[in-house]
Design an enzyme around this catalytic site. Structure first.
Site, short mmCIF file in Angstrom:
data_model
loop_
_atom_site.label_atom_id
_atom_site.label_comp_id
_atom_site.label_asym_id
_atom_site.label_seq_id
_atom_site.Cartn_x
_atom_site.Cartn_y
_atom_site.Cartn_z
N LEU A 151 -13.18 26.55 34.36
CA LEU A 151 -14.22 26.11 35.28
C LEU A 151 -15.55 26.00 34.56
O LEU A 151 -16.00 26.96 33.92
CB LEU A 151 -14.35 27.10 36.45
CG LEU A 151 -13.06 27.41 37.22
CD1 LEU A 151 -13.36 28.45 38.31
CD2 LEU A 151 -12.47 26.15 37.81
N ARG A 249 -23.17 16.10 22.24
CA ARG A 249 -24.62 16.02 22.36
C ARG A 249 -25.26 17.21 21.65
O ARG A 249 -24.95 18.36 21.97
CB ARG A 249 -25.05 16.00 23.82
CG ARG A 249 -24.67 14.73 24.56
CD ARG A 249 -25.34 14.65 25.92
NE ARG A 249 -26.78 14.56 25.78
CZ ARG A 249 -27.45 13.43 25.59
NH1 ARG A 249 -26.80 12.29 25.49
NH2 ARG A 249 -28.76 13.43 25.49
N GLY A 251 -28.11 19.97 20.63
CA GLY A 251 -29.02 20.73 21.49
C GLY A 251 -29.56 21.94 20.77
O GLY A 251 -29.47 22.06 19.54
N GLY A 255 -24.37 28.37 24.46
CA GLY A 255 -24.47 29.71 25.05
C GLY A 255 -23.72 29.75 26.36
O GLY A 255 -22.70 29.09 26.53
N CYS A 258 -19.43 32.05 28.68
CA CYS A 258 -18.09 31.97 28.08
C CYS A 258 -18.08 31.85 26.56
O CYS A 258 -17.48 32.68 25.87
CB CYS A 258 -17.33 30.79 28.69
SG CYS A 258 -16.93 31.01 30.43
N LYS A 261 -19.06 34.99 24.19
CA LYS A 261 -18.15 36.14 24.24
C LYS A 261 -16.73 35.76 23.82
O LYS A 261 -16.02 36.57 23.22
CB LYS A 261 -18.14 36.77 25.63
CG LYS A 261 -17.42 36.06 26.72
CD LYS A 261 -17.49 36.84 28.03
CE LYS A 261 -16.68 36.17 29.14
NZ LYS A 261 -15.24 36.23 28.91
#
Length: 435
Positions: A151, A249, A251, A255, A258, A261
């Protein structure tokens, strides 16, 4: 399949989405949590999580009677067909996943589960967790199933109800098939396998995406040094079906809840079997280097000295469409700027309240007031609709650092400001046509 009696333990991001979506598929779902006030809010239809469509699904589930909320899982699971474990598995000591919440829930409910009830891990857990849960229950009559979630924050409901695939694994014959059938109405392809393979799928997928992001950030840096433009470079790459356009893309670094870790956990898993996962380790190091490069860009925009520089930040959440600050690259960069003595003012349309070391305001134009530089850190479309001529009037300096390549450079330049993106020519004047 006929409606199943499901208990979802945990009503966080994954648990609430799982419960509401399974209820929408016709299953009888009870969501359990230890937070009494949270349960009361959810039972009244109040959803605190910022996620399109989720509040509506919860409301429909409550109205239909397919969805309910209770405090504590022990009583709720007594007549369950399946129990989804959706509790936090944060990064623990040394970077490994912390499974204490999972183990606590299993210890609480193991003796009251009806025979044959499936214990299903939805949270991201290390390889071997299914076997560990089986040992903790001490009950061979309880099948343990791995059913990892895929998700994305901001699109969780659509991801659940329109998935690319369903991954289910168990070492108990038939158990994985039963869980896969819970999703039968979605018509998605199902990967039914053993527990260890299913557990590894989630880590393998997320870590691949992290490596892809680190790669494109490194290519963006090469573009700057070689005088190339990352926009046509990634456009040309993305047309290759073997590569695709997603996660291409550049950036300020990756972070969120998900990727940091999961990369850390997979590195620890690899260490446990004496495998030196150098490729993944390099992706993590590149992510740190990208943050440092962005900070260097900001420092350069204010003359090289961050101390006492007035810096306005647009965006704090780790990505647009969410108010999640967990391991946000924007927040990490803001913290470093503050540590160097900069005066930081920040605005994010989904974030309110105080944050250490900086002033969080409720209007994007307040960020520009007296700023030496304005930095775009989260790709909210709201920022493309700002009046940049007015922003220029409010600013003390004239520099805009766009770490998401979100803004139209010509709009910023026409306002009398300078513009600098990631992997793009500073003037932003080159236009790439697509035929």
């Amino acid at each position: 399949m006929s409606a199943a009696r499901i208990v979802v333990v945990g009503t966080g991001y994954v648990g609430l989405t799982t419960g509401a979506c399974l209820a929408s598929l016709g299953h009888r779902v009870t969501c359990a949590d230890v937070d009494e006030s949270k349960v009361a809010r959810l039972a009244a239809g109040r959803v605190d999580i910022m996620e399109p469509g989720l509040a509506e699904l919860v409301a429909r589930g409550l109205t239909s009677g397919n969805l309910s909320f209770v405090v504590g899982a022990r009583e709720a699971v007594r007549d369950a067909d399946g129990v989804f474990l959706c509790v936090p598995t944060p990064m623990g000591a040394g970077g490994a996943a912390d499974l204490r919440a999972v183990e606590q829930v299993v210890a609480e409910i193991a003796d009251v589960l009806p025979s044959g009830c499936a214990l299903i891990t939805k949270s991201t857990v290390p390889v071997g967790t299914a076997r560990r849960i089986q040992e903790l229950t001490g009950r061979p009559d309880l099948p343990v199933v791995s059913n990892p979630e895929f998700l994305r924050e901001g699109t969780a409901v659509s991801d659940f109800l329109g998935p690319d695939r369903i991954v289910v694994g168990s070492d108990t014959p038939g158990a994985a098939d039963w869980v896969a059938n819970l999703y039968a109405d979605l018509g998605a392809p199902a990967v039914v396998t053993d527990a260890a393979s299913a557990e590894l799928v989630k880590y393998a997928a997320n870590c691949f995406l992290a490596m892809k992001l680190s790669y494109v950030n490194a290519i963006a840096e090469l573009c700057e040094r070689l005088g190339a433009d990352i926009e046509p470079v990634t456009l040309g790459m993305g047309y290759d079906r073997r590569i695709g356009r997603s996660f291409l893309r550049p950036g300020p670094g990756w972070g969120g809840s998900c990727l940091p870790k999961d990369t850390s956990a997979l590195l620890r898993i690899a260490e446990s079997v004496r495998f030196d996962f150098e490729l993944l380790d390099a992706a993590v190091e590149e992510n740190i280097a990208q943050r440092d490069r962005v900070i260097a860009k900001i420092a350069g925009a204010v003359g090289g000295r961050l101390a006492a520089a007035r810096i306005g930040l647009l965006g704090l959440a780790f990505k647009a469409g969410t108010n999640d600050l967990r391991d946000s690259p924007a927040l990490s960069i803001a913290s470093v700027l503050c540590a160097h003595g900069a005066e930081v003012t920040a605005y994010d349309p989904a974030v309110q309240g105080e944050l250490p070391g900086m002033l969080v305001v409720d209007n994007a134009y307040q960020v520009a007031k007296g700023a030496d530089v304005v930095v775009v850190l989260t790709e909210w479309s709201d920022f493309t609709r700002l009046d940049w001529a007015y922003m220029a009037e409010l600013m003390h300096g004239d520099a805009v650092v766009d770490t998401r390549n979100l803004l139209e450079p010509r709009v910023v330049l026409d306002a009398g400001l300078s513009w600098q993106g990631i992997g793009r020519p500073r003037a932003g004047a080159r236009v790439t046509s697509v035929s």
